[in-house]
Design an enzyme around this catalytic site. Structure first.
Site, PDB file in Angstrom:
ATOM      1  N   ASP A 132      93.670  72.461   0.024  1.00 18.79           N
ATOM      2  CA  ASP A 132      94.794  72.393  -0.840  1.00 18.79           C
ATOM      3  C   ASP A 132      95.606  73.712  -0.988  1.00 18.79           C
ATOM      4  OD1 ASP A 132      94.457  70.028  -2.043  1.00 18.79           O
ATOM      5  OD2 ASP A 132      93.796  70.733  -3.816  1.00 18.79           O
ATOM      6  N   CYS A 186      96.154  46.672   1.016  1.00 18.06           N
ATOM      7  CA  CYS A 186      96.544  46.396  -0.462  1.00 18.06           C
ATOM      8  C   CYS A 186      97.268  45.040  -0.454  1.00 18.06           C
ATOM      9  CB  CYS A 186      97.764  47.622  -0.834  1.00 18.06           C
ATOM     10  SG  CYS A 186      97.127  49.357  -1.248  1.00 18.06           S
ATOM     11  N   CYS A 189      98.498  42.975  -3.883  1.00 19.76           N
ATOM     12  CA  CYS A 189      97.869  43.378  -5.196  1.00 19.76           C
ATOM     13  C   CYS A 189      99.058  44.418  -5.701  1.00 19.76           C
ATOM     14  CB  CYS A 189      96.541  43.957  -4.758  1.00 19.76           C
ATOM     15  SG  CYS A 189      95.913  45.021  -6.187  1.00 19.76           S
ATOM     16  N   CYS A 192      97.372  48.524  -9.767  1.00 19.95           N
ATOM     17  CA  CYS A 192      97.906  50.042  -9.846  1.00 19.95           C
ATOM     18  C   CYS A 192      99.187  50.097 -10.683  1.00 19.95           C
ATOM     19  CB  CYS A 192      97.537  50.882  -8.910  1.00 19.95           C
ATOM     20  SG  CYS A 192      98.504  50.592  -7.273  1.00 19.95           S
ATOM     21  N   CYS A 196      99.875  51.030 -14.729  1.00 17.73           N
ATOM     22  CA  CYS A 196     100.162  52.412 -15.064  1.00 17.73           C
ATOM     23  C   CYS A 196     100.983  52.615 -16.293  1.00 17.73           C
ATOM     24  CB  CYS A 196     100.986  52.953 -13.761  1.00 17.73           C
ATOM     25  SG  CYS A 196     101.695  54.526 -14.199  1.00 17.73           S
ATOM     26  N   CYS A 219     104.306  61.008 -14.640  1.00 13.67           N
ATOM     27  CA  CYS A 219     102.953  60.764 -14.457  1.00 13.67           C
ATOM     28  C   CYS A 219     102.077  61.344 -15.404  1.00 13.67           C
ATOM     29  CB  CYS A 219     102.561  61.169 -13.038  1.00 13.67           C
ATOM     30  SG  CYS A 219     100.771  61.145 -12.721  1.00 13.67           S
ATOM     31  N   CYS A 249      95.157  54.182 -12.292  1.00 12.17           N
ATOM     32  CA  CYS A 249      95.508  53.511 -11.056  1.00 12.17           C
ATOM     33  C   CYS A 249      94.240  53.505  -9.994  1.00 12.17           C
ATOM     34  CB  CYS A 249      96.866  54.162 -10.420  1.00 12.17           C
ATOM     35  SG  CYS A 249      96.956  55.897 -10.269  1.00 12.17           S
TER      36      CYS A 249
HETATM   37  S1  SF4 Z   1      95.360  48.606  -7.098  1.00 10.63           S
HETATM   38 FE1  SF4 Z   1      97.049  49.490  -6.076  1.00 10.63          FE
HETATM   39  S2  SF4 Z   1      96.057  50.879  -4.416  1.00 10.63           S
HETATM   40 FE2  SF4 Z   1      94.493  49.327  -5.225  1.00 10.63          FE
HETATM   41  S3  SF4 Z   1      94.641  47.519  -3.667  1.00 10.63           S
HETATM   42 FE3  SF4 Z   1      95.802  47.075  -5.503  1.00 10.63          FE
HETATM   43  S4  SF4 Z   1      97.800  47.848  -4.806  1.00 10.63           S
HETATM   44 FE4  SF4 Z   1      96.449  48.679  -3.458  1.00 10.63          FE
HETATM   45  S1  SF4 Z   2      97.703  58.868 -12.573  1.00  9.96           S
HETATM   46 FE1  SF4 Z   2      99.894  58.555 -12.849  1.00  9.96          FE
HETATM   47  S2  SF4 Z   2     100.369  57.179 -11.524  1.00  9.96           S
HETATM   48 FE2  SF4 Z   2      98.317  56.768 -11.764  1.00  9.96          FE
HETATM   49  S3  SF4 Z   2      98.194  55.528 -13.826  1.00  9.96           S
HETATM   50 FE3  SF4 Z   2      97.932  57.508 -14.527  1.00  9.96          FE
HETATM   51  S4  SF4 Z   2     100.311  57.963 -14.961  1.00  9.96           S
HETATM   52 FE4  SF4 Z   2     100.142  56.091 -13.671  1.00  9.96          FE
END
Ligand code: SF4
Ligand code: SF4
Length: 347
Positions: A132, A186, A189, A192, A196, A219, A249
């Site tokens: 990082d 992915c 799908c 995520c 969110c 976010c 997510c």
């Molecule tokens: S949840 Fe999001 S990151 Fe995971 S497989 Fe589905 S589309 Fe891809």
């Molecule tokens: S980490 Fe950010 S992008 Fe992921 S679900 Fe939470 S708010 Fe959404």
């Protein structure tokens, strides 16, 4: 030295994932610079200032670098995912921040790996550890090193082991056989994106590049960890009971449904989902003592109180009225205003 030997040593140093990528110009640099230029990094200056260009070239960190050894350290402690934990009066702290600050853990592992490589190598070589603090496009290299693909949630996902990994890199002047990039799994799908709460994962069109990107300015992780100052009112309800970070997510990703867990002490929670009351009257000294050596230090004291107030307001629970009235009297204008807003949510 053979790449297989490097990966075997990495696993002996406590890394569940390990692979090798060649140092070469990477096309993701263009996507990253464009993403940053469009303001999607919010106020995270370490992504947009002079370090943005450094991040795009491993040789700006080590001029003699020829290979990147990429490693992943599992941090999935055996406790429920946030989407299965519906108690709005308790604070959700992101899984990665439950235990010890991961920077030190990764650095220790990579330092040990470097020592073992030096013992095993036929000739001296140059190396640099990146965790990082040394800017590098680590997910792009990890993908090339075969560790996984970049999901629509923008995390690196390993087909067998999921996405609960901290990533680290060792740049070396050795010529090592690179691994191959795994396919994107992915498919169709969108779990995520659908899950969110703040619509922070947004579609993007880069020919041959990512299909989704993260708008940090929406976010929960950005607001609760990186953002200084008041959280815009329109985004406060979306923060729910998230006190620090967000795992949603990753929690909903099918590749994490049977992700391996780890009992390693450093990533176990000091307290799992602590009650919000515990933090309302915390002093700055208590905050420092409670979170010394923890990622939560990054939120800073007033940011932490701001997050407590928002979570209390979002809970809607009347028992938080008195603590919020006390927070409204804070000498910090941002904390006082946020507590006033939160009291309004209770009403
Ligand atoms: S949840 Fe999001 S990151 Fe995971 S497989 Fe589905 S589309 Fe891809
Ligand atoms: S980490 Fe950010 S992008 Fe992921 S679900 Fe939470 S708010 Fe959404």
């Amino acid at each position: 030295m053979q790449s297989e030997e490097v990966k075997r040593l990495a696993r002996r140093c406590g890394f569940q994932l390990a692979g090798v990528a060649a140092v070469e110009p990477i096309r993701e640099a263009k996507f990253f610079l464009d993403w940053a230029a469009r303001g999607l990094a919010g106020a995270m200056s370490y992504l947009t200032d002079r370090r943005a260009e450094i991040r795009c070239s491993a040789r700006s960190l080590l001029a003699s670098a020829r290979s990147v050894i990429c490693v992943g350290k599992l941090y999935n402690a055996p406790l429920p995912y946030s989407v299965r934990f519906d108690e709005p009066e308790r604070a959700w702290i992101s899984r990665y921040a439950w235990g010890e600050d991961y920077h030190e853990v990764l650095r220790r592992g990579l330092t040990e790996l470097l020592e073992r490589l030096k013992e095993a190598a036929a000739e001296p070589f140059e190396a640099k550890i990146c965790v990082d603090t040394a800017p590098i496009l680590e997910r792009a290299y990890a993908q090339r090193a075969g560790l996984g693909w970049i999901g629509k949630n923008t995390c690196l996902i390993n087909q067998q082991q999921g996405s609960w990994f901290f990533l680290g890199e060792l740049l070396v002047s050795l010529d090592l056989e690179p691994d191959t990039t795994p396919p994107d799994r992915c498919g169709s799908c969108t779990r995520c994106i659908d899950a969110c709460p703040t619509n922070a994962l947004t579609p993007v069109i880069y020919p041959g590049g990512p299909r989704y990107e993260l708008d940090s300015r929406r976010c929960i992780s950005y607001f609760t960890i990186e953002h200084r100052g008041a959280v815009p009112k329109e985004h406060r309800p979306g923060l729910g009971h998230h006190l620090f970070g967000c795992d949603i997510c990753q929690d909903v990703c099918p590749w994490n449904h049977s992700a391996p867990e780890t009992g390693e002490e450093w990533c176990q929670p000091r307290e799992f989902a602590p009650p919000l009351d515990k933090f309302a009257a915390i002093t700055e000294t208590e905050f420092q003592n409670m979170f010394r050596g923890s990622p939560l230090e990054r939120a800073r004291y007033t940011g932490f109180l701001r997050n407590v107030a928002i979570a209390m307001g979002n809970s809607g629970h009347p028992r938080f009225r008195d603590p919020l009235i006390a927070l409204r009297g804070s000498p910090d204008a941002m904390v006082a205003e946020t507590a006033e807003w939160a009291l309004g949510q209770l009403r």
